[in-house]
Structure formats: C-alpha cells, structure tokens
Design a protein around this motif. Structure first.
Motif, PDB file in Angstrom:
ATOM      1  N   HIS A   1      65.344  56.161  66.396  1.00 31.90           N
ATOM      2  CA  HIS A   1      64.251  55.191  66.544  1.00 31.90           C
ATOM      3  C   HIS A   1      64.053  54.518  65.199  1.00 31.90           C
ATOM      4  O   HIS A   1      63.766  55.191  64.201  1.00 31.90           O
ATOM      5  N   PRO A   2      64.198  53.201  65.117  1.00 31.14           N
ATOM      6  CA  PRO A   2      64.137  52.510  63.824  1.00 31.14           C
ATOM      7  C   PRO A   2      62.757  52.474  63.185  1.00 31.14           C
ATOM      8  O   PRO A   2      62.639  52.326  61.963  1.00 31.14           O
ATOM      9  N   THR A   3      61.699  52.593  63.959  1.00 29.96           N
ATOM     10  CA  THR A   3      60.336  52.584  63.414  1.00 29.96           C
ATOM     11  C   THR A   3      59.564  53.787  63.961  1.00 29.96           C
ATOM     12  O   THR A   3      58.532  53.634  64.618  1.00 29.96           O
ATOM     13  N   ILE A   4      60.066  54.948  63.664  1.00 31.40           N
ATOM     14  CA  ILE A   4      59.567  56.164  64.309  1.00 31.40           C
ATOM     15  C   ILE A   4      58.106  56.469  63.978  1.00 31.40           C
ATOM     16  O   ILE A   4      57.366  57.000  64.805  1.00 31.40           O
ATOM     17  N   HIS A  39      66.366  63.183  62.822  1.00 32.23           N
ATOM     18  CA  HIS A  39      66.126  61.745  62.967  1.00 32.23           C
ATOM     19  C   HIS A  39      67.184  60.962  62.201  1.00 32.23           C
ATOM     20  O   HIS A  39      67.229  60.988  60.966  1.00 32.23           O
ATOM     21  N   LEU A  40      68.034  60.260  62.918  1.00 31.32           N
ATOM     22  CA  LEU A  40      69.202  59.621  62.328  1.00 31.32           C
ATOM     23  C   LEU A  40      68.856  58.513  61.344  1.00 31.32           C
ATOM     24  O   LEU A  40      69.478  58.378  60.291  1.00 31.32           O
ATOM     25  N   PRO A  97      69.915  55.943  56.418  1.00 28.79           N
ATOM     26  CA  PRO A  97      69.334  54.595  56.467  1.00 28.79           C
ATOM     27  C   PRO A  97      70.369  53.481  56.380  1.00 28.79           C
ATOM     28  O   PRO A  97      70.144  52.381  56.886  1.00 28.79           O
ATOM     29  N   GLU A  98      71.516  53.772  55.753  1.00 27.78           N
ATOM     30  CA  GLU A  98      72.568  52.760  55.640  1.00 27.78           C
ATOM     31  C   GLU A  98      73.569  52.844  56.798  1.00 27.78           C
ATOM     32  O   GLU A  98      74.526  52.066  56.863  1.00 27.78           O
ATOM     33  N   HIS A 102      71.665  53.202  65.601  1.00 25.99           N
ATOM     34  CA  HIS A 102      72.060  54.402  64.852  1.00 25.99           C
ATOM     35  C   HIS A 102      72.671  55.474  65.754  1.00 25.99           C
ATOM     36  O   HIS A 102      73.590  56.174  65.341  1.00 25.99           O
ATOM     37  N   LEU A 103      72.161  55.605  66.968  1.00 24.04           N
ATOM     38  CA  LEU A 103      72.751  56.583  67.872  1.00 24.04           C
ATOM     39  C   LEU A 103      74.151  56.140  68.283  1.00 24.04           C
ATOM     40  O   LEU A 103      75.069  56.962  68.402  1.00 24.04           O
TER      41      LEU A 103
END
Length: 225
Positions: free
Chosen positions: A9-12, A34-35, A40-41, A73-74
C-alpha cells in the motif's frame, strides 16, 4: 503455523483499512511485511525475501484493489521473487486479503463491476496451483468507512482467524479459537472475571451442541444410505 503478511500500500499511514489490519494482527504470531516501507525504491532483495518465505507456512498477499490489480510494489515483488520461490513455497498456503471501495455485491454478473472477485483474482489462484500451494478463499474488506462498529468487530475476529486458523476451519474450530483467545485475555480477567467465565461457558456449551448435532446428522446420513 507461522503467517507472513506481504502488505502493499503506497500510503499505508493514511489507510483506515490497513491500520485496522495492522492493529488486529499486532498480538498474533504473524510477520507484518510492508513492501513500500522496506523497499521505497522498488529494489527487492531476493535472498532476504526467499529466506522469509521459507520461514513461514501461510503466505498472505494483502493489498487494496487498484484498477482490478495490486499496487506496483507487490507486482515488482512477484516479478523478482516468484521465479526463484518454488522450493520456498511448495506445499504451503496462499491467502489474499483484499480491500475495496465498492460493495461486494457489485462484483457479480449484472453488478457495477460485472465480474466476481474470484474471477479477478484468478492469477493468484494460478500462482498457488503452480507452486502446489493450498489456495485459501480470499478475505475481503469492502467499504470499511461505511461499516458499523459491530461489523468491524466481526471483521476483526474473522481477519485474526484468517491469519491463524489452520486449513479451512469448521464452525467448531472457530469457536475453539474464540475460547482460547478469551482464556488468554488477561485484561478481561482483571476487568470482569465473572463475565469472562460466563462467555467461555456459553461458548463451550454451544460448541458441544454443534458437535452433537454434527454427529446426529452423520448418523442420519449413514442410516439413509
């Protein structure tokens, strides 16, 4: 059984769904992974991820349903890891925890989304079968903001059971899980021991009635044959 929750989730921190899930899993024997925070990169560390997979028995992909798919990210994790993950995944369990902004009833023929969630999630089912994993029925959290407190409580318990109960549990197994959680809850013991005992006794009685009914139905079925 050890459970790994692969969260994307990009804005968890802004997600009510994910914060609810995180709090619900805080005291369980699970690994929250949390990936986006870890990578982050987007440069997934293959060996670290394979080691993590090898240490767990149930693998959960947990994500919001973005345009009928998972966050980037997933997908990057899958592209990096799955090609090398056969030994780490074979014979284990794969579950999907999905949050949606649309009601579940819209995911059907004639509904707003036209297709069922099972149809949209078919690639994950195929991944499970490819690695000879057991594919668990997806856990869906739909329209969290509009749910009542009672519904959220029911979802919390169901989510905790989804993470920790083995195989595809029966109603008796779910009640046994609930009894165990109550017995281990020290805060309830201190606050109201009599109420705790009453609830546990009621659950045990309900469990025994279900077991008796199940036995009777099996006997009737055997007689009818």
């Amino acid at each position: 059984m050890k459970t790994l929750i692969l969260v994307s989730h990009p804005t968890i921190e802004e997600s009510l769904n994910q914060q609810f899930f995180k709090e619900a899993s805080a005291n369980l024997p699970v690994t929250w992974h949390h990936l986006e925070s870890l990578y982050p990169e987007g440069k997934i560390e293959l060996e670290a991820e394979l080691q993590l997979l090898s240490e767990h028995d149930r693998i959960i992909f947990q994500f919001p349903f973005y345009w009928y798919s998972a966050p980037a990210h997933l997908k990057m994790w899958q592209d990096t890891v799955l090609e090398h993950a056969e030994a780490a995944l074979k014979g284990k369990e794969l579950g999907i925890v999905l949050s949606t902004g649309v009601s579940e009833k819209e995911y059907q023929a004639g509904g707003k989304e036209e297709y069922t969630l099972s149809e949209f999630l078919r690639p994950y089912q195929r991944i499970a079968h490819k690695f000879q994993m057991t594919y668990l029925p997806p856990f869906v959290m739909a329209q969290f903001m509009y749910q009542t407190q009672e519904t959220r409580w029911e979802k919390l318990v169901a989510y905790q059971q989804y993470l920790t109960l083995e195989d595809k549990p029966s109603l008796v197994h779910r009640i046994e899980w609930f009894i165990q959680q109550l017995q281990e809850n020290q805060s309830l013991e201190q606050a109201d021991p009599q109420r705790k005992k009453y609830v546990i006794d009621e659950l045990i009685e309900a469990k025994e009635k279900i077991e008796d009914l199940t036995f009777t139905l099996q006997e009737m079925k055997g007689t009818s044959l």
